[in-house]
Motif scaffolding. Structure first.
Motif, PDB file in Angstrom:
ATOM      1  N   UNK A 158      62.580  84.015  27.488  1.00 25.52           N
ATOM      2  CA  UNK A 158      62.449  83.143  26.312  1.00 25.52           C
ATOM      3  C   UNK A 158      63.508  83.496  25.276  1.00 25.52           C
ATOM      4  N   UNK A 159      64.293  82.484  24.862  1.00 23.75           N
ATOM      5  CA  UNK A 159      65.307  82.722  23.828  1.00 23.75           C
ATOM      6  C   UNK A 159      64.684  82.587  22.440  1.00 23.75           C
ATOM      7  N   UNK A 160      63.876  81.555  22.260  1.00 20.41           N
ATOM      8  CA  UNK A 160      63.202  81.370  20.980  1.00 20.41           C
ATOM      9  C   UNK A 160      61.996  80.448  21.142  1.00 20.41           C
ATOM     10  N   UNK A 161      61.153  80.473  20.136  1.00 21.75           N
ATOM     11  CA  UNK A 161      59.941  79.654  20.123  1.00 21.75           C
ATOM     12  C   UNK A 161      59.902  78.939  18.784  1.00 21.75           C
ATOM     13  N   UNK A 162      59.695  77.621  18.840  1.00 23.34           N
ATOM     14  CA  UNK A 162      59.647  76.821  17.609  1.00 23.34           C
ATOM     15  C   UNK A 162      58.329  76.083  17.499  1.00 23.34           C
ATOM     16  N   UNK A 163      57.900  75.915  16.266  1.00 26.45           N
ATOM     17  CA  UNK A 163      56.681  75.168  15.980  1.00 26.45           C
ATOM     18  C   UNK A 163      57.062  73.887  15.261  1.00 26.45           C
ATOM     19  N   UNK A 164      56.554  72.765  15.766  1.00 25.41           N
ATOM     20  CA  UNK A 164      56.743  71.460  15.146  1.00 25.41           C
ATOM     21  C   UNK A 164      55.358  70.877  14.906  1.00 25.41           C
ATOM     22  N   UNK A 165      54.914  70.892  13.666  1.00 27.87           N
ATOM     23  CA  UNK A 165      53.586  70.401  13.331  1.00 27.87           C
ATOM     24  C   UNK A 165      52.541  71.169  14.143  1.00 27.87           C
ATOM     25  N   UNK A 166      51.863  70.527  15.088  1.00 27.28           N
ATOM     26  CA  UNK A 166      50.839  71.210  15.879  1.00 27.28           C
ATOM     27  C   UNK A 166      51.338  71.558  17.279  1.00 27.28           C
ATOM     28  N   UNK A 167      52.629  71.397  17.525  1.00 34.22           N
ATOM     29  CA  UNK A 167      53.190  71.652  18.845  1.00 34.22           C
ATOM     30  C   UNK A 167      54.080  72.893  18.799  1.00 34.22           C
ATOM     31  N   UNK A 168      53.900  73.792  19.769  1.00 35.01           N
ATOM     32  CA  UNK A 168      54.707  74.999  19.864  1.00 35.01           C
ATOM     33  C   UNK A 168      55.494  74.929  21.168  1.00 35.01           C
ATOM     34  N   UNK A 169      56.817  75.104  21.069  1.00 33.28           N
ATOM     35  CA  UNK A 169      57.710  74.985  22.217  1.00 33.28           C
ATOM     36  C   UNK A 169      58.454  76.301  22.429  1.00 33.28           C
ATOM     37  N   UNK A 170      58.433  76.799  23.685  1.00 35.11           N
ATOM     38  CA  UNK A 170      59.218  77.980  24.066  1.00 35.11           C
ATOM     39  C   UNK A 170      60.455  77.491  24.812  1.00 35.11           C
ATOM     40  N   UNK A 171      61.621  78.027  24.453  1.00 33.06           N
ATOM     41  CA  UNK A 171      62.882  77.611  25.044  1.00 33.06           C
ATOM     42  C   UNK A 171      63.428  78.715  25.953  1.00 33.06           C
ATOM     43  N   UNK A 172      63.838  78.323  27.161  1.00 30.73           N
ATOM     44  CA  UNK A 172      64.475  79.230  28.114  1.00 30.73           C
ATOM     45  C   UNK A 172      65.720  78.530  28.650  1.00 30.73           C
ATOM     46  N   UNK A 173      66.447  79.193  29.558  1.00 33.71           N
ATOM     47  CA  UNK A 173      67.575  78.530  30.208  1.00 33.71           C
ATOM     48  C   UNK A 173      67.100  77.359  31.062  1.00 33.71           C
ATOM     49  N   UNK A 174      65.852  77.444  31.559  1.00 40.07           N
ATOM     50  CA  UNK A 174      65.299  76.406  32.433  1.00 40.07           C
ATOM     51  C   UNK A 174      64.807  75.185  31.688  1.00 40.07           C
ATOM     52  N   UNK A 175      64.652  75.293  30.379  1.00 42.38           N
ATOM     53  CA  UNK A 175      64.174  74.148  29.622  1.00 42.38           C
ATOM     54  C   UNK A 175      63.162  74.512  28.562  1.00 42.38           C
ATOM     55  N   UNK A 176      62.324  73.527  28.227  1.00 36.25           N
ATOM     56  CA  UNK A 176      61.349  73.662  27.150  1.00 36.25           C
ATOM     57  C   UNK A 176      59.938  73.637  27.740  1.00 36.25           C
TER      58      UNK A 176
END
Length: 148
Positions: A60-78
């Motif tokens: 995991x490179x980073x994790x972002x929160x958008x309102x009620x959604x949390x997304x983890x980002x990797x080289x493979x995607x979201x």
């Protein structure tokens, strides 16, 4: 009752067996979390479309929160994560992951470059190409964490 278990790999089986004997189930989707002190997780459960994945935290490179959604980002995607950002910041390895704003946690192992901005901010480019900002609130915490 079911709990989410966050313990070291060495003690997981022992603790899980004790809980199951006491009639307490173990589930990744539970709202209750049982964790050992000073233990961080090695993976997260995330969804990409309708498919559920087990994601290594080291990927995991980073994790972002958008309102009620949390997304983890990797080289493979979201990947969509079911945990709140505040909960994740307590579960992830504090020597690797740092919160840089109210809505972003990054892995310091995936930082490609850090560019200072004029207003006590940093602009960070991650190895996967993503660009995230260290906000003024987290500026000094970030500087001290990296020793810059």
């Amino acid at each position: 009752m079911k709990v989410k278990l966050i313990v070291s790999a060495e003690r997981y089986d022992e603790i899980a067996e004790t809980l199951l004997k006491a009639g307490i189930g173990i589930s990744e989707k539970s709202d209750l979390i049982l964790s050992e002190r000073n233990t961080s997780i090695n993976y997260l459960i995330g969804k990409k479309g309708d498919v559920i994945y087990r994601i290594k935290t080291s990927d995991i490179s980073h994790i972002e929160s958008f309102s009620h959604e949390v997304i983890a980002y990797t080289y493979d995607g979201e990947y969509r994560i079911n945990e709140r950002l505040k909960t994740l910041s307590n579960m992830l390895d504090p020597e690797v992951f740092i919160r840089i704003s109210n809505s972003v946690i990054i892995s310091t192992e995936h930082i490609k470059s850090i560019k200072p901005a004029l207003t006590r901010k940093f602009i960070i480019t991650m190895q996967n190409g993503a660009v995230v900002d260290v906000t003024r609130t987290y500026y000094y915490i970030f500087k001290e964490f990296l020793g810059i």
